[in-house]
Design a protein around this motif. Structure first.
Motif, PDB file in Angstrom:
ATOM      1  N   HIS A  91       0.814  -1.207   0.000  1.00 55.96           N
ATOM      2  CA  HIS A  91       0.000   0.000   0.000  1.00 55.96           C
ATOM      3  C   HIS A  91       0.854   1.267   0.000  1.00 55.96           C
ATOM      4  O   HIS A  91       1.966   1.276   0.541  1.00 55.96           O
ATOM      5  CB  HIS A  91      -0.901   0.032   1.236  1.00 55.96           C
ATOM      6  CG  HIS A  91      -1.860  -1.110   1.313  1.00 55.96           C
ATOM      7  ND1 HIS A  91      -1.497  -2.334   1.807  1.00 55.96           N
ATOM      8  CD2 HIS A  91      -3.165  -1.208   0.939  1.00 55.96           C
ATOM      9  CE1 HIS A  91      -2.537  -3.150   1.747  1.00 55.96           C
ATOM     10  NE2 HIS A  91      -3.558  -2.496   1.218  1.00 55.96           N
ATOM     11  N   GLU A 138      -1.051  -0.200  -3.754  1.00 57.66           N
ATOM     12  CA  GLU A 138      -2.472   0.157  -3.765  1.00 57.66           C
ATOM     13  C   GLU A 138      -2.698   1.561  -3.244  1.00 57.66           C
ATOM     14  O   GLU A 138      -2.129   1.969  -2.220  1.00 57.66           O
ATOM     15  CB  GLU A 138      -3.245  -0.849  -2.902  1.00 57.66           C
ATOM     16  CG  GLU A 138      -4.734  -0.568  -2.804  1.00 57.66           C
ATOM     17  CD  GLU A 138      -5.458  -1.557  -1.913  1.00 57.66           C
ATOM     18  OE1 GLU A 138      -6.629  -1.301  -1.571  1.00 57.66           O
ATOM     19  OE2 GLU A 138      -4.858  -2.590  -1.551  1.00 57.66           O
ATOM     20  N   ASP A 171      -7.639   0.416  -6.283  1.00 62.56           N
ATOM     21  CA  ASP A 171      -8.837   0.040  -5.523  1.00 62.56           C
ATOM     22  C   ASP A 171      -9.937   1.031  -5.873  1.00 62.56           C
ATOM     23  O   ASP A 171      -9.887   2.200  -5.453  1.00 62.56           O
ATOM     24  CB  ASP A 171      -8.533   0.050  -4.029  1.00 62.56           C
ATOM     25  CG  ASP A 171      -9.657  -0.544  -3.194  1.00 62.56           C
ATOM     26  OD1 ASP A 171     -10.826  -0.203  -3.466  1.00 62.56           O
ATOM     27  OD2 ASP A 171      -9.375  -1.346  -2.277  1.00 62.56           O
TER      28      ASP A 171
END
Length: 526
Positions: A91, A138, A171
């Motif tokens: 992330h 992400e 996402d």
């Protein structure tokens, strides 16, 4: 090149259902929740069937001020090898600070500043060198926005890709979340994503409360999130799309229906031409296809498109100005995507709707400061390297992140420029998440304290000014110790049962107040 297709996040609670889902192409597993050599039997059966398994990390904190922890990188690499994964994912977030030593227990947004981007790019390069397969990062959902941001989300992502060659895990539920919570336009972000940089896509559900969207992964996927997926699939063909569900698991039939809705969305997009590209054949896997995930060590060739300047600027919605969330062509054998992003998008002046300058109205141009020149040129020439001022940038980023995290988990004052109400909402959400996880890792505690309501009330009181000391198991023990030292629970029988529980896991007796004060002075939460 590996096409992933349509998959679901593997969780122990739905392991049996996942095995039975029709047409399942692949799964993603939280990397920290598995042990190589001792994989859960249902997960091993999927591997034996030839189902791809991708490890998804949540604890590296590549957006933090410190260099990535070598042990965590080695563990992620080990899981990638054990699973035979074509890539690993993490992330764009920070999860801890070193001084003071604080754990968020959650993914927190990175400042969209030049300092933070420099630090992130260098941390990504370190991770890429340590991992045996390509890395994808992400975008996260956020409740708050950092004050004084210098880049839009689109510009930040575009330059990150250009400078490091890292792939992106987009996402679409997080894009929807940030549209509601921060007034950011998902289309602007999607327009800035180079198609060849897209690894795969996450889809998840959430719920809106009091004007704030909570990305819960515990509710059905709403139509608005599928609309963002349709927009993405109209621009590029993702190699994979994955449904995330982490709690309040529905019946197997509902999971299958959500996967079917994802496939239908992709199939509809597959019949239309990709924006700015020739029409793609509808024979691609449910519309999933052109942006392929490389086999281990493979690097996909760049596309010839560039992003127009200002394409990533969010719509100028009146959202409180509060906080969110290497250069070089990759050498032979490196993992990632060569840069193809236009320099105008990565470094250009902010367009309409760009983040407000401090004190300015939404839509005002923010000062971007000096641009780190040559990132694109270095990408073309292969002259990679960290900026000379990186140590100072790490210090500045670390101080800013520590101030925010302290306010979130230790009850210190909210830093200047943040929306205090949003920070309080985030702090309550972090404490509630912490309580829920402690109740899962130590399910005896709610029973010993008279039920979930009594446990939750006691734990939130304990956590208000006590940051998490380490892992959740340590947190559970410290919570029990906190109660016993204060002669709680009030019922003697319940207190005796809690003492036995604590002794079985920690030691002969809870330490006294002097010992606890000494621990607090030396940095361990009391």
């Amino acid at each position: 090149m590996a096409q992933l297709g349509v998959g679901i996040g593997w969780r122990p609670e739905i392991a049996d259902a996942v095995e039975r889902l029709p047409g399942l192409d692949w799964v993603e597993v939280v990397a920290e929740n598995i042990c190589p050599g001792h994989l859960p039997e249902p997960l091993q059966r999927l591997l034996d069937r030839g189902v791809r398994v991708v490890p998804h990390g949540v604890s590296l904190g590549l957006g933090g001020a410190e260099r990535p922890d070598a042990g965590r990188l080695a563990a992620l690499a080990e899981r990638a090898v054990a699973l035979g994964a074509p890539l690993v994912t993490e992330h764009i977030a920070f999860v801890r600070t070193a001084s003071p030593a604080l754990e968020a227990g959650h993914l927190l947004p990175v400042q969209r500043t030049r300092d933070a981007l420099d630090v992130l790019c260098e941390n990504v390069r370190i991770a890429q060198e340590a991992l045996p397969v390509p890395l994808a990062l992400e975008n996260i959902a956020a409740l708050v926005r950092w004050p004084g941001e210098e880049l839009t989300e689109a510009q930040f992502l575009a330059e990150l890709v250009e400078r490091t060659g890292v792939r992106l895990l987009i996402d679409v539920a997080n894009l929807h979340t940030n549209r509601i919570n921060r007034g950011e336009d998902p289309a602007a972000v999607l327009a800035a994503v180079p198609p060849e940089a897209l690894a795969y896509v996450h889809v998840a559900g959430g719920v809106e409360r009091d004007g704030v969207w909570h990305d819960t992964h515990a509710h059905p996927v709403p139509p608005a999130v599928l609309d963002v997926l349709a927009d993405l699939a109209g621009r590029m063909r993702p190699a994979g799309v994955l449904l995330e569900r982490d709690d309040a698991f529905p019946p197997e039939e509902e999971l299958a229906a959500e996967l079917a809705a994802i496939r239908s969305t992709l199939e509809a997009a597959a019949t239309a031409p990709v924006l700015g590209a020739p029409a793609a054949p509808a024979a691609a896997v449910a519309g999933v296809g052109a942006a392929a995930v490389p086999a281990a060590g493979g690097v996909q060739a760049p596309a010839a498109a560039a992003v127009a300047a200002g394409a990533g600027a969010p719509a100028g919605a009146a959202v409180p100005a509060v906080g969110s969330a290497s250069a070089g062509a990759l050498p032979d054998g490196a993992h990632g995507v060569p840069a193809t992003v236009g320099a105008a998008a990565a470094r250009g002046s902010a367009g309409p709707g760009a983040p407000a300058a401090p004190g300015g109205a939404p839509g005002a141009s923010a000062a971007t400061g000096p641009v780190l020149g040559g990132a694109g040129a270095q990408a073309a020439s292969g002259a990679a390297g960290a900026p000379d001022g990186l140590p100072a940038a790490r210090t500045r980023v670390g101080l800013e992140q520590a101030a925010l995290l302290s306010a979130l988990v230790a009850g210190t004052p909210v830093p200047e420029g943040f929306d205090r109400q949003r920070v309080r909402v985030q702090a309550r959400a972090l404490a509630a998440k912490r309580a829920d996880i402690v109740a899962k890792v130590a399910p005896e505690l709610p029973k010993l304290l008279g039920g979930r309501k009594a446990f939750r009330e006691a734990f939130l009181g304990y956590a208000r000014h006590r940051p998490m000391p380490g892992g959740y198991r340590r947190d559970a023990l410290d919570f029990a110790e906190h109660l016993l030292v204060r002669d709680l629970p009030a019922d003697p029988a319940a207190r005796r049962r809690l003492t036995v529980w604590w002794r079985d896991r920690a030691g002969p007796k809870p330490p006294g107040r002097i010992v606890r004060w000494a621990r607090a002075l030396t940095g361990r939460a009391a």
